[in-house]
Structure formats: structure tokens, C-alpha cells
Design a protein around this motif. Structure first.
Motif, PDB file in Angstrom:
ATOM      1  N   THR A  68       8.261   1.936  -6.677  1.00  0.00           N
ATOM      2  CA  THR A  68       7.818   1.086  -5.573  1.00  0.00           C
ATOM      3  C   THR A  68       6.360   1.282  -5.142  1.00  0.00           C
ATOM      4  OG1 THR A  68      10.120   1.177  -4.883  1.00  0.00           O
ATOM      5  CG2 THR A  68       8.611   0.144  -3.379  1.00  0.00           C
ATOM      6  N   ASN A  69       5.691   2.357  -5.487  1.00  0.00           N
ATOM      7  CA  ASN A  69       4.256   2.591  -5.231  1.00  0.00           C
ATOM      8  C   ASN A  69       3.755   2.199  -3.850  1.00  0.00           C
ATOM      9  OD1 ASN A  69       4.374   3.160  -8.042  1.00  0.00           O
ATOM     10  ND2 ASN A  69       3.856   1.045  -8.499  1.00  0.00           N
ATOM     11  N   THR A  70       2.513   2.336  -3.556  1.00  0.00           N
ATOM     12  CA  THR A  70       1.708   2.124  -2.339  1.00  0.00           C
ATOM     13  C   THR A  70       0.864   3.363  -2.273  1.00  0.00           C
ATOM     14  OG1 THR A  70       3.443   1.034  -1.016  1.00  0.00           O
ATOM     15  CG2 THR A  70       1.566   1.882   0.186  1.00  0.00           C
ATOM     16  N   ILE A  71      -0.349   3.307  -2.579  1.00  0.00           N
ATOM     17  CA  ILE A  71      -1.264   4.444  -2.546  1.00  0.00           C
ATOM     18  C   ILE A  71      -2.337   4.086  -1.532  1.00  0.00           C
ATOM     19  CG2 ILE A  71      -2.979   5.721  -3.878  1.00  0.00           C
ATOM     20  CD1 ILE A  71      -0.569   4.041  -5.950  1.00  0.00           C
ATOM     21  N   LEU A 125       5.860  -2.078  -8.107  1.00  0.00           N
ATOM     22  CA  LEU A 125       5.367  -2.939  -7.027  1.00  0.00           C
ATOM     23  C   LEU A 125       3.972  -2.636  -6.480  1.00  0.00           C
ATOM     24  CD1 LEU A 125       8.784  -3.416  -5.183  1.00  0.00           C
ATOM     25  CD2 LEU A 125       7.720  -4.858  -6.935  1.00  0.00           C
ATOM     26  N   ASN A 126       3.293  -1.612  -6.924  1.00  0.00           N
ATOM     27  CA  ASN A 126       1.888  -1.300  -6.614  1.00  0.00           C
ATOM     28  C   ASN A 126       1.373  -1.697  -5.236  1.00  0.00           C
ATOM     29  OD1 ASN A 126       2.048  -0.652  -9.380  1.00  0.00           O
ATOM     30  ND2 ASN A 126       1.380  -2.707  -9.927  1.00  0.00           N
ATOM     31  N   THR A 127       0.116  -1.661  -4.981  1.00  0.00           N
ATOM     32  CA  THR A 127      -0.708  -1.820  -3.754  1.00  0.00           C
ATOM     33  C   THR A 127      -1.506  -0.536  -3.720  1.00  0.00           C
ATOM     34  OG1 THR A 127       1.079  -2.876  -2.467  1.00  0.00           O
ATOM     35  CG2 THR A 127      -0.831  -2.125  -1.232  1.00  0.00           C
ATOM     36  N   VAL A 128      -2.791  -0.549  -3.684  1.00  0.00           N
ATOM     37  CA  VAL A 128      -3.527   0.705  -3.742  1.00  0.00           C
ATOM     38  C   VAL A 128      -4.253   1.019  -2.456  1.00  0.00           C
ATOM     39  CG1 VAL A 128      -5.280   2.036  -4.997  1.00  0.00           C
ATOM     40  CG2 VAL A 128      -3.598   0.710  -6.247  1.00  0.00           C
ATOM     41  N   THR A 168     -12.490   4.938  -9.354  1.00  0.00           N
ATOM     42  CA  THR A 168     -12.007   4.431 -10.624  1.00  0.00           C
ATOM     43  C   THR A 168     -10.524   4.178 -10.466  1.00  0.00           C
ATOM     44  OG1 THR A 168     -13.563   5.871 -11.767  1.00  0.00           O
ATOM     45  CG2 THR A 168     -11.794   4.902 -13.083  1.00  0.00           C
ATOM     46  N   ILE A 169     -10.071   2.976 -10.685  1.00  0.00           N
ATOM     47  CA  ILE A 169      -8.645   2.690 -10.615  1.00  0.00           C
ATOM     48  C   ILE A 169      -8.263   1.969 -11.891  1.00  0.00           C
ATOM     49  CG2 ILE A 169      -6.842   1.437  -9.390  1.00  0.00           C
ATOM     50  CD1 ILE A 169      -8.634   1.610  -6.877  1.00  0.00           C
ATOM     51  N   SER A 204       3.407  -5.940  -9.593  1.00  0.00           N
ATOM     52  CA  SER A 204       2.900  -6.751  -8.482  1.00  0.00           C
ATOM     53  C   SER A 204       1.483  -6.470  -8.003  1.00  0.00           C
ATOM     54  CB  SER A 204       3.871  -6.658  -7.300  1.00  0.00           C
ATOM     55  OG  SER A 204       5.150  -7.084  -7.726  1.00  0.00           O
ATOM     56  N   ASN A 205       0.831  -5.426  -8.426  1.00  0.00           N
ATOM     57  CA  ASN A 205      -0.565  -5.098  -8.082  1.00  0.00           C
ATOM     58  C   ASN A 205      -1.066  -5.664  -6.749  1.00  0.00           C
ATOM     59  OD1 ASN A 205      -0.553  -4.009 -10.674  1.00  0.00           O
ATOM     60  ND2 ASN A 205      -1.279  -5.916 -11.564  1.00  0.00           N
TER      61      ASN A 205
END
Length: 182
Positions: A131-134, A154-157, A170-171, A177-178
Motif C-alpha cells: 500500500t505504500n505512502t512515503i 498504491l504508491n504516493t511519495v 532521486t526517486i 498507482s504512483n
């Protein structure tokens, strides 16, 4: 009649004050924790080395690091994750020259770092899936680096660094879903 025991907890709360210390914590399976929103794991002063491994199940890490030149390495392999590392966020505590490396691998993620006063913050986050979220955030006053590398689901940075030039971000994301904001 014999009933199996239910072992759930493996909480750890540490308040470490003093320079040059080495703190290693390994939590394998079930409740994990290391710190939480009301009782953070606290590492004070500078030049400390912290290594935390949370392998499987409910995870959670809430850590406050104060003092310059502290290195924190946090490895998590799976389950419900949620990590927060606040560096240099107590009144007049520096985070200069500190490095936070977080490598997750899977499940519900959410990594948040807030780096406070002092220059030369370095942060490496590698996730891999679920599920990510950084989020990073820094109130830079000089050389700041941030590498991310996410990978899937599901990303989101996030990121956000500030003030007095030299900032490298640098990513390398990869799939699903970025949404990346710098």
C-alpha cells in the motif's frame, strides 16, 4: 484440558541519552512496536548508531533521534508496517549529518520522516510493494540528499526539502498507482 498460550506482544521502548552508543533491536513476528505515538523510542545526543529489524506481523516504529551524526537503519520485511522517524525535532536539537535508511518490503507500509535542524541530512528509503505512502520533509540549511526507489502497488511519495541550496533527490518508482511530489 490444555489451551495454547497466546503470545502477541513484543513492544520495546528505549530512552537512550549519550553520544557514541550502538542500539540494536530485532523483533520477529506478532505485535512488534519499538515505540508508538505516545511513547516514542528516543535516541539522544550524537554519533549514535541504531539498527532496528522488524520481521513480520503488526510492526510500527515511532522514533525520535536528536543529535548530529546519528545513523539509523530500519529494516522491515512484512505485515502492517507504519514507521515514523523524527530527527532533530526536539527544541534546539540538531540532526546535522545524520542518515536514516529504511528498507521495508511488503504489506501496508507508510513511512514518514521529518528531519529537523542542521544541514547534511541523508535519507534512503526503499520500499518494494503493497500500500505504500512515503513522506520525507526536511528543513535543510545545506547539503541534503534523499533517495527513494519504491517499486509497486498504491504508491504516493512526497519529499519537500528546503533552504540554502544543494539538494539532491532521486526517486525511481516503477509500477501501480504512483503520485510523486517533490
Amino acid at each position: 484440558m490444555l489451551l495454547p498460550g497466546l503470545a502477541v506482544s513484543n513492544d520495546v521502548y528505549v530512552e537512550q541519552v549519550g553520544s557514541g552508543s550502538t542500539v540494536s533491536i530485532t523483533q520477529e513476528g506478532t505485535g512488534n512496536e519499538a515505540g508508538n505515538s505516545t511513547d516514542s523510542l528516543y535516541i539522544g545526543d550524537g554519533s549514535n548508531t541504531v539498527t532496528i529489524d522488524q520481521i513480520g506481523d503488526s510492526n510500527t516504529l515511532a522514533m525520535v533521534m536528536n543529535g548530529s551524526a546519528t545513523t539509523a537503519t530500519i529494516n522491515t520485511t512484512g505485515s502492517n508496517n507504519t514507521q515514523t522517524v523524527n530527527c532533530g525535532t526536539q527544541a534546539s536539537a540538531s540532526c546535522a549529518g545524520s542518515t536514516i535508511t529504511q528498507t521495508v518490503t511488503g504489506d501496508n507500509n507508510i513511512i514518514t520522516q521529518n528531519l529537523g535542524s542542521g544541514a547534511n541530512h541523508t535519507s534512503n528509503i526503499t520500499v518494494t510493494g503493497d500500500t505504500n505512502t512515503i513522506t520525507h520533509t526536511s528543513t535543510a540549511t545545506g547539503t541534503t540528499t534523499m533517495n527513494a526507489t519504491v517499486s509497486g502497488n498504491l504508491n504516493t511519495v512526497g519529499v519537500t526539502q528546503s533552504g540554502m541550496t544543494t539538494q539532491n533527490v532521486t526517486i525511481n518508482s516503477t509500477g501501480n498507482s504512483n503520485t510523486i511530489t517533490v
